[in-house]
Design an enzyme around this catalytic site. Structure first.
Site, PDB file in Angstrom:
ATOM      1  CG  ASP A  16      -2.056   0.964   1.124  1.00  0.00           C
ATOM      2  OD1 ASP A  16      -2.303   1.461   0.006  1.00  0.00           O
ATOM      3  OD2 ASP A  16      -2.705   1.240   2.136  1.00  0.00           O
ATOM      4  N   GLY A  17       0.337   2.326  -0.587  1.00  0.00           N
ATOM      5  CA  GLY A  17       1.016   3.623  -0.513  1.00  0.00           C
ATOM      6  C   GLY A  17       1.580   4.133  -1.821  1.00  0.00           C
ATOM      7  NE  ARG A  20      -1.376   6.633   1.292  1.00  0.00           N
ATOM      8  CZ  ARG A  20      -1.250   5.741   2.259  1.00  0.00           C
ATOM      9  NH1 ARG A  20      -0.893   6.113   3.462  1.00  0.00           N
ATOM     10  NH2 ARG A  20      -1.479   4.471   2.018  1.00  0.00           N
ATOM     11  CB  SER A  61      -8.368  -5.766  -3.577  1.00  0.00           C
ATOM     12  OG  SER A  61      -9.217  -4.657  -3.701  1.00  0.00           O
ATOM     13  CG  ASN A  64      -7.744  -2.396  -5.761  1.00  0.00           C
ATOM     14  OD1 ASN A  64      -6.720  -3.075  -5.700  1.00  0.00           O
ATOM     15  ND2 ASN A  64      -8.089  -1.568  -4.775  1.00  0.00           N
ATOM     16  NE  ARG A 186      -8.192  -0.021   5.480  1.00  0.00           N
ATOM     17  CZ  ARG A 186      -8.120   1.290   5.734  1.00  0.00           C
ATOM     18  NH1 ARG A 186      -8.332   1.739   6.941  1.00  0.00           N
ATOM     19  NH2 ARG A 186      -7.828   2.151   4.776  1.00  0.00           N
ATOM     20  CB  ILE A 187      -6.572  -7.874   7.225  1.00  0.00           C
ATOM     21  CG1 ILE A 187      -5.643  -8.128   8.420  1.00  0.00           C
ATOM     22  CG2 ILE A 187      -6.526  -9.056   6.273  1.00  0.00           C
ATOM     23  CD1 ILE A 187      -6.019  -9.302   9.283  1.00  0.00           C
ATOM     24  CB  SER A 188      -7.562  -4.282   2.965  1.00  0.00           C
ATOM     25  OG  SER A 188      -7.478  -3.055   3.638  1.00  0.00           O
TER      26      SER A 188
HETATM   27  C1  FPP Z   1      -1.996   0.245  -3.176  1.00  0.00           C
HETATM   28  O1  FPP Z   1      -1.534   1.566  -3.223  1.00  0.00           O
HETATM   29  C2  FPP Z   1      -1.489  -0.468  -4.302  1.00  0.00           C
HETATM   30  C3  FPP Z   1      -2.257  -1.061  -5.271  1.00  0.00           C
HETATM   31  C4  FPP Z   1      -3.716  -1.054  -5.282  1.00  0.00           C
HETATM   32  C5  FPP Z   1      -1.630  -1.738  -6.397  1.00  0.00           C
HETATM   33  C6  FPP Z   1      -0.392  -2.499  -6.048  1.00  0.00           C
HETATM   34  C7  FPP Z   1       0.202  -2.896  -7.314  1.00  0.00           C
HETATM   35  C8  FPP Z   1       1.502  -2.873  -7.582  1.00  0.00           C
HETATM   36  C9  FPP Z   1       2.598  -2.572  -6.651  1.00  0.00           C
HETATM   37  C10 FPP Z   1       1.872  -3.258  -8.920  1.00  0.00           C
HETATM   38  C11 FPP Z   1       1.881  -4.736  -9.010  1.00  0.00           C
HETATM   39  C12 FPP Z   1       1.914  -5.097 -10.387  1.00  0.00           C
HETATM   40  C13 FPP Z   1       2.180  -6.331 -10.810  1.00  0.00           C
HETATM   41  C14 FPP Z   1       2.513  -6.525 -12.210  1.00  0.00           C
HETATM   42  C15 FPP Z   1       2.199  -7.520  -9.960  1.00  0.00           C
HETATM   43  P1  FPP Z   1      -2.601   2.721  -3.320  1.00  0.00           P
HETATM   44  O2  FPP Z   1      -2.835   3.022  -4.749  1.00  0.00           O
HETATM   45  O3  FPP Z   1      -3.835   2.331  -2.567  1.00  0.00           O
HETATM   46  O4  FPP Z   1      -1.850   3.879  -2.621  1.00  0.00           O
HETATM   47  P2  FPP Z   1      -2.465   4.999  -1.678  1.00  0.00           P
HETATM   48  O5  FPP Z   1      -3.030   4.273  -0.483  1.00  0.00           O
HETATM   49  O6  FPP Z   1      -1.291   5.840  -1.353  1.00  0.00           O
HETATM   50  O7  FPP Z   1      -3.505   5.705  -2.485  1.00  0.00           O
END
Ligand code: FPP
Length: 244
Positions: A16-17, A20, A61, A64, A186-188
């Site tokens: 996550d993150g 941001r 997820s 998402n 959280r586990i989400s």
């Molecule tokens: C959460 O950060 C991250 C995701 C929803 C996507 C995670 C995906 C990757 C790291 C890429 C993986 C790709 C492959 C090919 C396996 P967020 O967008 O919720 O960040 P935020 O909480 O800061 O908004």
């Protein structure tokens, strides 16, 4: 060779993150996801170097889909780019790739990329990377029950071990260590069934910044934990254990 018990056999990560991290740099969220892929590739290899056998990551997820459509299609496209960019390297580095999640809603192109990633790495044994894509813990329990019913498993035959065979992570032991980056606690809806006894570690580090130092800090925290799986530690009060 005997395993070092202080090293988890299976690590699960909620990455996550990304958004941001990008925002802090006045960049679009997609840029954060792109950097997130690089952090993932580094983390897989760092885990393999430390003797971790399984790494499972939450990449997309079931929830998402609620994100803006350009972010959703950006993430789908990123998978294709990531497979094209990194598959050969990961395959040569001994990584076995498995995808867990509902493939029925993704494009034919994406399904084909997943199949290519799985088939070209299936004989690798150094570490298994399971990528959860269009995955949700509740979805997993429901799909497992449905498949068991389709197979004619009866109510009497259904127990935890039997259901586990139908769960998306049946190829792996339960995660020992569950890490979430990005500061949320959280586990989400990730690995609800499998994380029953996982040790949870939450870090403020944003996923694109996750590296060997953060991994080692989480592993050190794990090594300090006292895992009892609902039991008691027999050596905790030696006099009593001896019947004194
Ligand atoms: C959460 O950060 C991250 C995701 C929803 C996507 C995670 C995906 C990757 C790291 C890429 C993986 C790709 C492959 C090919 C396996 P967020 O967008 O919720 O960040 P935020 O909480 O800061 O908004």
């Amino acid at each position: 060779m005997e395993r070092n018990a202080a090293i988890p056999r299976h690590v699960a990560i909620v990455m996550d993150g990304n958004g941001r991290w990008a925002k802090k740099r006045f960049m679009p969220r997609f840029f954060g996801h792109k950097q997130g892929v690089d952090a993932l590739v580094k983390t897989v290899l760092a885990c393999a170097d430390r003797g971790i056998d399984y790494l499972t990551v939450f990449a997309f997820s079931s929830e998402n889909w609620k994100r803006p459509s350009e972010e959703v299609s950006g993430l789908m496209g990123l998978v294709l780019v990531a497979v094209a960019k990194y598959l050969t390297k990961l395959a040569n580095d001994g990584v076995r790739i498995q995808i867990i999640g509902d493939r029925s809603q993704v494009s034919d192109k994406l399904r084909a990329a997943w199949e290519q990633a799985e088939s070209s790495t299936r004989h690798n044994t150094r570490i298994t990377l399971s990528v959860a894509f269009n995955y949700g813990g509740r979805w997993d329990v429901v799909q497992a029950c449905r498949q068991a019913i389709r197979d004619g498993v009866t109510a009497d035959q259904l127990d935890e071990a039997m259901l586990n065979r139908y769960m998306a992570l049946s190829h792996a032991p339960d995660p020992d260590l569950f890490i979430r980056t990005g500061g949320e606690v959280r586990i989400s809806n990730f690995l609800l069934w499998q994380a029953a006894y996982s040790e949870l570690v939450f870090t403020d580090c944003l996923w694109p910044e996750f590296g060997e130092a953060e991994l080692d800090a989480a592993l050190a925290e794990y090594a300090r934990r006292d895992r009892r799986f609902g039991g008691v530690k027999e050596t905790a009060v030696p006099e009593l254990a001896r019947g004194a």
